[in-house]
Enzyme design. Structure first.
Site, mmCIF file in Angstrom:
data_model
loop_
_atom_site.group_PDB
_atom_site.id
_atom_site.type_symbol
_atom_site.label_atom_id
_atom_site.label_comp_id
_atom_site.label_asym_id
_atom_site.label_seq_id
_atom_site.Cartn_x
_atom_site.Cartn_y
_atom_site.Cartn_z
ATOM 1 N N TYR A 39 43.651 -51.412 -40.654
ATOM 2 C CA TYR A 39 44.613 -50.675 -41.493
ATOM 3 C C TYR A 39 45.616 -49.889 -40.661
ATOM 4 C CZ TYR A 39 42.300 -52.444 -45.522
ATOM 5 O OH TYR A 39 41.805 -53.321 -46.458
ATOM 6 N N ARG A 78 48.214 -52.428 -40.220
ATOM 7 C CA ARG A 78 48.974 -52.627 -41.463
ATOM 8 C C ARG A 78 49.899 -51.439 -41.732
ATOM 9 N NH1 ARG A 78 45.943 -54.482 -46.615
ATOM 10 N NH2 ARG A 78 48.012 -55.259 -47.086
ATOM 11 N N HIS A 130 46.323 -50.493 -56.367
ATOM 12 C CA HIS A 130 45.422 -50.791 -55.250
ATOM 13 C C HIS A 130 45.532 -49.764 -54.120
ATOM 14 C CE1 HIS A 130 45.155 -55.286 -56.599
ATOM 15 N NE2 HIS A 130 44.445 -54.479 -57.343
ATOM 16 N N GLU A 176 56.365 -69.833 -56.809
ATOM 17 C CA GLU A 176 55.854 -71.032 -57.485
ATOM 18 C C GLU A 176 55.015 -70.598 -58.684
ATOM 19 O OE1 GLU A 176 52.610 -72.086 -54.285
ATOM 20 O OE2 GLU A 176 54.536 -72.991 -53.696
#
Ligand SMILES: [Zn+2]
Length: 231
Positions: free
Chosen positions: A53, A56, A106, A200
């Site tokens: 993390y 990140r 989240h 998509e």
């Protein structure tokens, strides 16, 4: 005033260089989800999870919002009714793009959470197993991220917004993770028009009244202009 509820997922941040666990390359590719995105993984190896993390957090701090984030902030500023942005992303790019109120179901990579007393604070750029909670002084800091097997944040408020939605759009989400995958059904039950904007077709595409496919930075600004001209 009409309420618009927007759910965003990894697809809106992909063009800003933020990887996901579905990518074959990048940050996630070197790790198993159960090692870095579950409470059990954190209990087994907190050093690994913090390092993951920390990387990140550094990536998110360097990332810039793209035209899709900026268009949604514009919609929030211009629409006469309420525009509720709910995101599965933890990167903070909606706020960097100018959005004012965002529901982070989240969590966020900028947040720290005390596993001992549940205090929350802004995470330092690097956290370690020795990082101390400013409230209870326990060395129990973890990323304020909702891991697999944990309950997403603010679901009650999010479901209330969905039950009042006149328009619901899902942007850049694969609709494979619940409860977000079922938001379209809540919105439909409320009588909302539903639109999917995605690279998509998602797993849920057939549930939507309308779908458009392409990169978020192209689709979202066009969609926002249309919404603003119609409402
Ligand atoms: Zn604490």
């Amino acid at each position: 005033m009409s309420k618009i509820v927007i759910l965003t997922g990894a697809g809106i941040s992909a063009e800003s260089g933020i990887g996901t666990f579905r990518d074959e390359n990048g940050l996630w590719a070197q790790h198993r989800i159960e090692d870095v995105a579950t409470p059990e993984g954190f209990a087994r190896d907190p050093d690994l999870v913090h390092a993951f993390y920390n990387a990140r957090r550094e990536q998110a701090a360097a990332a810039l919002p793209n035209a899709a984030h900026i268009a949604l902030a514009h919609l929030q500023a211009r629409h006469r009714g309420e525009v509720v942005i709910v995101t599965q992303n933890v990167d903070g790019l909606h706020e960097k793009g100018g959005a004012t109120k965002v529901w982070h179901m989240h969590g966020t990579v900028d947040g720290a959470l005390c596993a001992a007393c549940a205090h929350r604070w802004r995470a330092p750029l690097e956290m370690h197993r020795t990082t101390v909670c400013p409230s209870c002084q326990a060395a129990a800091a973890r990323p304020d991220i909702v891991w697999f097997g944990e309950m997403p944040y603010d679901m009650e408020q999010i479901y209330t917004h969905l039950s009042e939605a006149e328009l619901f759009a899902a942007i850049g989400t694969s609709s494979q993770v619940y409860p977000a995958a079922a938001f379209v059904h809540e919105a439909l039950a409320a009588g909302a028009h539903t639109t999917e904007l995605n690279l998509e077709p998602s797993a849920m595409v057939s549930a939507f009244a309308e779908a458009r496919f392409g990169p978020a930075s192209k689709l979202v600004p066009i969609w926002v202009d249309q919404v603003l001209s119609q409402r």
